[in-house]
Design a protein around this motif. Structure first.
Motif, PDB file in Angstrom:
ATOM      1  N   LEU B  77       0.841  -1.197   0.000  1.00 28.05           N
ATOM      2  CA  LEU B  77       0.000   0.000   0.000  1.00 28.05           C
ATOM      3  C   LEU B  77       0.878   1.250   0.000  1.00 28.05           C
ATOM      4  N   ASN B  78       0.409   2.278  -0.654  1.00 32.58           N
ATOM      5  CA  ASN B  78       1.205   3.497  -0.794  1.00 32.58           C
ATOM      6  C   ASN B  78       1.610   4.054   0.574  1.00 32.58           C
ATOM      7  N   GLY B  79       2.897   4.186   0.780  1.00 40.68           N
ATOM      8  CA  GLY B  79       3.404   4.803   2.008  1.00 40.68           C
ATOM      9  C   GLY B  79       3.499   3.873   3.196  1.00 40.68           C
ATOM     10  N   LEU B  80       3.002   2.651   3.070  1.00 37.28           N
ATOM     11  CA  LEU B  80       3.066   1.708   4.192  1.00 37.28           C
ATOM     12  C   LEU B  80       4.216   0.731   3.942  1.00 37.28           C
ATOM     13  N   LYS B  81       5.345   1.063   4.520  1.00 39.93           N
ATOM     14  CA  LYS B  81       6.528   0.247   4.222  1.00 39.93           C
ATOM     15  C   LYS B  81       6.592  -0.982   5.125  1.00 39.93           C
ATOM     16  N   THR B  82       6.465  -0.761   6.419  1.00 40.44           N
ATOM     17  CA  THR B  82       6.552  -1.903   7.347  1.00 40.44           C
ATOM     18  C   THR B  82       5.496  -1.750   8.428  1.00 40.44           C
ATOM     19  N   LEU B  83       5.282  -2.852   9.119  1.00 36.91           N
ATOM     20  CA  LEU B  83       4.392  -2.834  10.291  1.00 36.91           C
ATOM     21  C   LEU B  83       5.050  -3.661  11.392  1.00 36.91           C
ATOM     22  N   PRO B  84       4.712  -3.384  12.652  1.00 33.17           N
ATOM     23  CA  PRO B  84       5.291  -4.172  13.744  1.00 33.17           C
ATOM     24  C   PRO B  84       4.973  -5.662  13.590  1.00 33.17           C
ATOM     25  N   MET B  85       5.861  -6.494  14.085  1.00 33.31           N
ATOM     26  CA  MET B  85       5.646  -7.938  14.019  1.00 33.31           C
ATOM     27  C   MET B  85       5.621  -8.511  15.430  1.00 33.31           C
ATOM     28  N   ARG B  86       5.039  -9.677  15.558  1.00 33.35           N
ATOM     29  CA  ARG B  86       4.985 -10.323  16.871  1.00 33.35           C
ATOM     30  C   ARG B  86       6.373 -10.862  17.236  1.00 33.35           C
ATOM     31  N   GLU B  87       6.586 -10.997  18.538  1.00 34.43           N
ATOM     32  CA  GLU B  87       7.845 -11.591  19.008  1.00 34.43           C
ATOM     33  C   GLU B  87       7.822 -13.085  18.692  1.00 34.43           C
ATOM     34  N   ALA B  88       8.884 -13.540  18.112  1.00 31.79           N
ATOM     35  CA  ALA B  88       8.952 -14.959  17.759  1.00 31.79           C
ATOM     36  C   ALA B  88       8.950 -15.809  19.025  1.00 31.79           C
ATOM     37  N   GLY B  89       8.261 -16.911  18.963  1.00 27.39           N
ATOM     38  CA  GLY B  89       8.263 -17.869  20.059  1.00 27.39           C
ATOM     39  C   GLY B  89       7.365 -17.514  21.223  1.00 27.39           C
ATOM     40  N   LYS B  90       6.731 -16.376  21.168  1.00 24.34           N
ATOM     41  CA  LYS B  90       5.849 -15.973  22.259  1.00 24.34           C
ATOM     42  C   LYS B  90       4.389 -16.324  21.927  1.00 24.34           C
ATOM     43  N   THR B  91       3.607 -16.498  22.960  1.00 21.26           N
ATOM     44  CA  THR B  91       2.205 -16.853  22.772  1.00 21.26           C
ATOM     45  C   THR B  91       1.335 -15.590  22.746  1.00 21.26           C
ATOM     46  N   TYR B  92       0.460 -15.562  21.762  1.00 25.64           N
ATOM     47  CA  TYR B  92      -0.505 -14.454  21.642  1.00 25.64           C
ATOM     48  C   TYR B  92      -1.895 -15.050  21.526  1.00 25.64           C
ATOM     49  N   ASP B  93      -2.857 -14.281  21.937  1.00 25.51           N
ATOM     50  CA  ASP B  93      -4.250 -14.698  21.719  1.00 25.51           C
ATOM     51  C   ASP B  93      -4.840 -13.863  20.580  1.00 25.51           C
ATOM     52  N   GLU B  94      -5.373 -14.545  19.598  1.00 27.32           N
ATOM     53  CA  GLU B  94      -5.833 -13.849  18.384  1.00 27.32           C
ATOM     54  C   GLU B  94      -6.973 -12.867  18.673  1.00 27.32           C
ATOM     55  N   ALA B  95      -7.870 -13.285  19.515  1.00 26.84           N
ATOM     56  CA  ALA B  95      -9.009 -12.397  19.817  1.00 26.84           C
ATOM     57  C   ALA B  95      -8.553 -11.160  20.578  1.00 26.84           C
ATOM     58  N   VAL B  96      -7.600 -11.347  21.491  1.00 23.90           N
ATOM     59  CA  VAL B  96      -7.128 -10.196  22.275  1.00 23.90           C
ATOM     60  C   VAL B  96      -6.358  -9.230  21.375  1.00 23.90           C
ATOM     61  N   VAL B  97      -5.512  -9.763  20.499  1.00 22.45           N
ATOM     62  CA  VAL B  97      -4.772  -8.899  19.562  1.00 22.45           C
ATOM     63  C   VAL B  97      -5.749  -8.096  18.704  1.00 22.45           C
ATOM     64  N   LEU B  98      -6.704  -8.797  18.137  1.00 16.21           N
ATOM     65  CA  LEU B  98      -7.668  -8.146  17.245  1.00 16.21           C
ATOM     66  C   LEU B  98      -8.498  -7.110  18.009  1.00 16.21           C
ATOM     67  N   ASN B  99      -8.936  -7.499  19.187  1.00 13.98           N
ATOM     68  CA  ASN B  99      -9.753  -6.581  19.986  1.00 13.98           C
ATOM     69  C   ASN B  99      -8.967  -5.324  20.359  1.00 13.98           C
ATOM     70  N   ALA B 100      -7.725  -5.493  20.749  1.00 17.74           N
ATOM     71  CA  ALA B 100      -6.909  -4.330  21.135  1.00 17.74           C
ATOM     72  C   ALA B 100      -6.695  -3.403  19.944  1.00 17.74           C
ATOM     73  N   ALA B 101      -6.455  -3.987  18.777  1.00 16.18           N
ATOM     74  CA  ALA B 101      -6.223  -3.164  17.580  1.00 16.18           C
ATOM     75  C   ALA B 101      -7.485  -2.403  17.188  1.00 16.18           C
ATOM     76  N   LEU B 102      -8.620  -3.093  17.192  1.00 18.66           N
ATOM     77  CA  LEU B 102      -9.867  -2.433  16.753  1.00 18.66           C
ATOM     78  C   LEU B 102     -10.374  -1.445  17.802  1.00 18.66           C
ATOM     79  N   ASP B 103     -10.188  -1.786  19.056  1.00 15.43           N
ATOM     80  CA  ASP B 103     -10.561  -0.857  20.129  1.00 15.43           C
ATOM     81  C   ASP B 103      -9.774   0.447  19.974  1.00 15.43           C
ATOM     82  N   ALA B 104      -8.467   0.308  19.762  1.00 13.64           N
ATOM     83  CA  ALA B 104      -7.636   1.515  19.596  1.00 13.64           C
ATOM     84  C   ALA B 104      -8.029   2.271  18.336  1.00 13.64           C
TER      85      ALA B 104
END
Lengths: 534, 429
Positions: B77-104
């Motif tokens: 996408l124009n102007g979007l070069k990179t985005l943050p990535m998750r830490e390798a080997g760490k556990t994330y919850d998909e619903a919590v990640v998504l909820n935090a992003a959309l809430d913000a």
């Protein structure tokens, strides 16, 4: 006989017409108001958060029997207060707070005075978040709740609007209540408007029947029984807040005797109009013979003139041509769109032309709308357009205003102003102008039912050859109403003629009266001059 | 259907039995988003489209960051070069990640909404936070929330430079020179606020997927003429005649696609609503749904940028202006004439773009029911393909009396051209 007494003077008055005509297009006289809040004895704050972002009304009516309007002020989460008018004619505004009047309710959003039982003592309909209270005036500013005795369903809603009319043949009025968001859906309020309803008297007139829902209801903030086509039967205009309804619009209900309420449709000429309806003002300000309507809203306010004639409730919008868009603050540097609430036509400079007041104020921290949003005082010019004069008239205020009343608080023939402000004390301004035109104040009354002749039309001859008309109504504005003398400016006229088209459509003779006087006009009886203290 | 969806979501919020799935998070926040678009005064269709694009990108990237089958949009996408990535080997919850992003995202993009909107956001935020965290360890919750918010802040930062971040005076410029030449746009109503046209610089915004705002430029509309034999006059006559002889079905179609700002989810929101319906009807998982929502958001946002670029290039007259002057001074439109130039039709451009995006996700000849205006009393409409819906949306503007045929035909073509850029984005590995 008054007619004979003023016959000679009337000839002089007629002679003045050319002089008035020559000044017809001069700028309107700017009245002069002073803020007397701190010395008035009035202190009341409309308090509360989300459920009190609307409402904040004031009722002006005489409960003491001295002819001066007392003030009942909504307090939201604070108790409502009744202030007794201790002013002297033409003097500073002085009030004292009533104790134990019976009106000291919390959760009050607004109120309208109405003599429901026709006993000559004004009653009060109090709108609340919760159950509305119907309070019978007992005299000496004491009131008694009558919900149960009169079988009145006060509901349990976020009540925000009221109007009343006397349908033909009824001793008691028909009452209409407007409500806002259904409080069960506070977490998803959009699209959840609670029901408006009408109460009609029982056949034996002993009280009221069951509620008649006005469905669909669209989150109403003002309603007004008004005889839009001068048929003699009022219809119910309802102004709704588009912020919360789905599929909604402005409404006009046919309320015909012994028939269920029905909506005017597009096929009948009613246009599909949607706005942030906050308040309704009405007057025949352009001499058409029919009432025009001003609807307060956000950004552009709306001025509606009847375009379809008496057979079709079709209105054209004229705010742009008339200079009444009032779409953003006229001063103060905040250029964002503004938010209108209470609105009222009155003649504040006594020149015989209706002027327009609009209370303004941000809903609550809405950054896309003006925070510094001054009230408007739009003075009508002879050419029918309006010009802003709020600041020049001394009414500049950047508080968060809601309900209001332009009313003569000190019996000097000049309209004063009371405005309820959210989270701040109610403000009062006295009209201290010494250069206004002459005035006439009339209180219309009749025997028996509908004692205050609600639904009557009063016509007063003006110097410019036009007639100033007033419909005597209960409702409209924003949660605020008044009862008492009807005010007319006369310009240079020191006397004039008036007549009354009574609610039963009988028409009085034109009667000559002196200007700068107050009269009580009783149907089928001679008129009586009123003097303060007598 | 959406009424049911809201009720279901509220029931979900009340139930402590199990944590919310990402699909529920997506559905709940999009329901709030659509309502906020309707009830936030600055959200005219172009602005709404922009928010749908960023919201869709946030949803997709939050999902894609934990799904090896999906491919990030960063770098595409124009102007979007990179985005943050998750830490390798760490556990994330998909619903919590998504909820935090959309809430913000919803709080950032709707910080200017009114008290009721603020109230709804706060209630939703609190309820969803508790709901997604149910049964999870504290460190997983914190890590997931932190990542979701970080991701959204990166997207927000990128959004600030696109030219559309700041809206003043509800989008109507303080100063604008309205053309006095015949055939050009003039105000079509008597609202003071709308005497200058909406967002005249929106066509200068940075697009998302298409290379520039003029990538799908259009030929000029028929030459303005008051000659009854001219093509332009004939098209004006067609609008006049059609409006005057509308069938009941045509009236419903016009109102169904009217999608007025402040009174509906707007035209872009209409298409987002269709995706949410499909998500529920077809039981789409978060990966598929977020891809669809991101593609359609990007397509529509680019559609409005491209459309606005052409609108202010041609600055063309609205039918109501011409017809009142040259055919019938008492004539009026069925729909409210939007306060900006006519050519091309914004609804057509956006709809054409949405069609390409959705066809890329769901395929051609995809039947669906559109329930968007069920609660407005306009019923449910069935379509055998996105293309059929797009054509109906386009012609609805002629029925409504607000567009000439050329603006619709060319608008749909422009939209298709723009939508192909969104459709070409690589979103799966």
């Amino acid at each position: 006989m008054i007619a004979q007494r003023f016959a000679a003077l009337w000839l002089i008055v007629i002679g003045l017409v050319p002089m008035m005509m020559s000044a017809a297009f001069a700028d309107p006289i700017i009245p002069h108001f002073v803020d007397e809040t701190s010395s008035s004895g009035i202190h009341s704050i409309y308090k509360g958060d989300w459920q009190y972002m609307v409402g904040g009304g004031v009722a002006a009516f005489d409960c003491e029997g001295n002819g001066l309007p007392d003030l009942f002020v909504a307090g939201g989460e604070n108790k409502a207060k009744l202030f007794l008018n201790q002013s002297h004619p033409g003097g500073p505004l002085k009030f004292t707070e009533a104790n134990n009047s019976g009106l000291e309710f919390d959760h009050v959003t607004g109120a309208y005075p109405i003599d429901i039982d026709g006993d000559g003592i004004m009653d009060l309909v109090i709108l609340r978040v919760g159950e509305n209270k119907i309070m019978r005036g007992l005299g000496h500013c004491k009131f008694q709740e009558m919900n149960s005795a009169w079988h009145i369903d006060g509901g349990n809603a976020w009540n925000t609007a009221f109007s009343a009319t006397w349908e033909k043949g009824n001793r008691l009025p028909t009452l209409a209540f407007g409500t806002y968001i259904d409080t069960q859906f506070q977490d998803q309020p959009w699209g959840h408007c609670s029901d408006n309803w009408v109460l009609r008297p029982r056949a034996d007139q002993s009280g009221y029947g069951d509620r008649i829902p006005l469905l669909p209801s669209y989150c109403t903030l003002s309603m007004l029984f008004t005889d839009w086509n001068r048929s003699g039967t009022a219809s119910l205009r309802v102004s709704n807040d588009r912020e919360y309804y789905m599929g909604g619009q402005e409404q006009l209900w046919k309320i015909e005797p012994d028939k269920p309420p029905t909506l005017y449709t597009e096929a009948e000429g009613w246009k599909y109009i949607r706005l942030w309806g906050m308040g309704i003002a009405t007057a025949d300000f352009n001499g058409s013979g029919y009432p025009s309507y001003f609807l307060s809203s956000m950004a552009d306010q709306r001025m509606q003139l009847l375009a379809g004639g008496p057979t079709q409730p079709t209105y054209r919008e004229a705010q742009f041509d008339m200079g009444t868009t009032a779409h953003r603050p006229y001063t103060g540097g905040d250029l964002r769109p503004s938010t209108g609430w209470h609105t009222q036509f009155e003649d504040v400079n006594n020149d015989g032309l209706y002027d327009l007041f609009i209370a303004k104020g941000n809903v609550d921290r809405m950054p896309d709308f003006a925070q510094k949003d001054p009230n408007n005082l739009l003075l009508q010019k002879e050419d029918g357009t309006f010009v802003e004069a709020g600041d020049k008239a001394g009414l500049l205020s950047f508080r968060n205003h809601r309900g209001a009343q332009l009313v003569d608080l000190n019996a000097d023939g000049k309209l004063d102003l009371v405005v309820v402000t959210r989270r701040d004390t109610v403000r009062v301004w006295r009209n201290i102008s010494d250069h206004l035109g002459h005035f006439l104040e009339l209180k219309v009354q009749q025997e028996g039912n509908n004692r205050n002749a609600v639904g009557a039309w009063v016509e007063v001859k003006e110097a410019n050859g036009k007639i100033m008309r007033r419909e005597n109504f209960i409702g409209g504005g924003h949660a605020s109403g008044q009862a008492g003398f009807l005010h007319f400016g006369l310009g240079a006229l020191t006397e004039t003629e008036f007549r009354v088209i009574w609610p039963d459509q009988s028409v009085s003779e034109w009667q000559k009266v002196a200007g700068d006087h107050f009269y009580v006009v009783n149907k089928d009886r001679s008129i009586v001059e009123w003097h303060f203290g007598k | 259907m959406k009424k049911i969806s809201v009720l279901l979501c509220l029931l979900c919020l009340a139930s402590p039995a199990h944590a919310a799935a990402p699909e529920e998070v997506l559905s709940n926040w999009y329901t709030v988003l659509l309502n906020l678009v309707r009830h936030t005064a600055t959200y005219s269709p172009p602005v709404a489209a922009r928010s749908f694009a960023y919201f869709g990108i946030a949803a997709f990237e939050a999902t894609a960051s934990g799904n090896t089958k999906l491919h990030t949009l960063a770098g595409q996408l124009n102007g979007l070069k990179t985005l943050p990535m998750r830490e390798a080997g760490k556990t994330y919850d998909e619903a919590v990640v998504l909820n935090a992003a959309l809430d913000a995202a919803i709080h950032d993009f709707f910080s200017n909404t009114g008290p009721t909107g603020q109230h709804v956001m706060a209630v939703q935020s609190s309820a969803m936070k508790a709901r997604v965290a149910s049964g999870l360890s504290r460190d997983v919750i914190q890590r997931s929330e932190r990542f979701g918010v970080t991701l959204e802040k990166a997207i927000l930062e990128w959004s600030k430079s696109d030219g559309g971040a700041v809206i003043t005076n509800l989008g109507f410029p303080e100063h604008y020179s309205v053309s006095k030449e015949p055939g050009h746009w003039v105000p079509t109503n008597q609202y003071q606020l709308q005497q200058h046209p909406l967002l005249p610089n929106w066509g200068k915004n940075r697009p998302f997927a298409m290379p520039n705002a003029a990538a799908c430029s259009l030929p000029p509309p028929p030459s303005f003429s008051e000659d009854p034999q001219s093509e332009f006059f004939k098209q004006a006559r067609e609008v006049y005649d059609t409006r005057n002889a509308l069938t009941a079905e045509q009236t419903i179609i016009a109102r169904f696609w009217s999608d007025d700002p402040g009174l509906s989810w707007t035209p872009p929101g209409h298409w987002v609503g269709i995706v949410l319906d499909l998500m529920q009807q077809r039981h789409l998982d978060a990966a598929k749904a977020s891809e669809a929502l991101a593609r359609v958001g990007i397509a529509i946002a680019d559609g409005f940028i491209g459309c606005w670029h052409e609108k202010y290039h041609y600055d063309f007259i609205r039918p109501v202006t011409f017809i009142k002057k040259n055919i019938d001074k008492s004539w009026d439109t069925l729909l409210i004439t939007p306060p900006f130039p006519e050519y091309p039709s914004g609804h057509s451009s956006a709809t054409g773009a949405a069609t390409e995006a959705l066809t890329a996700v769901f395929g051609d000849h995809f039947e669906f029911d559109d329930t968007t205006h069920e609660r407005d009393g306009l019923g449910v409409r069935h379509f055998i393909s996105f293309k059929q819906a797009a054509e109906e949306a386009g012609i609805s503007r002629l029925y409504g009396g607000i567009h000439f045929r050329a603006a619709i035909v060319q608008g749909l073509q422009q939209g298709a051209c723009i939508g192909r850029y969104a459709a070409a984005l690589k979103m799966q590995q």
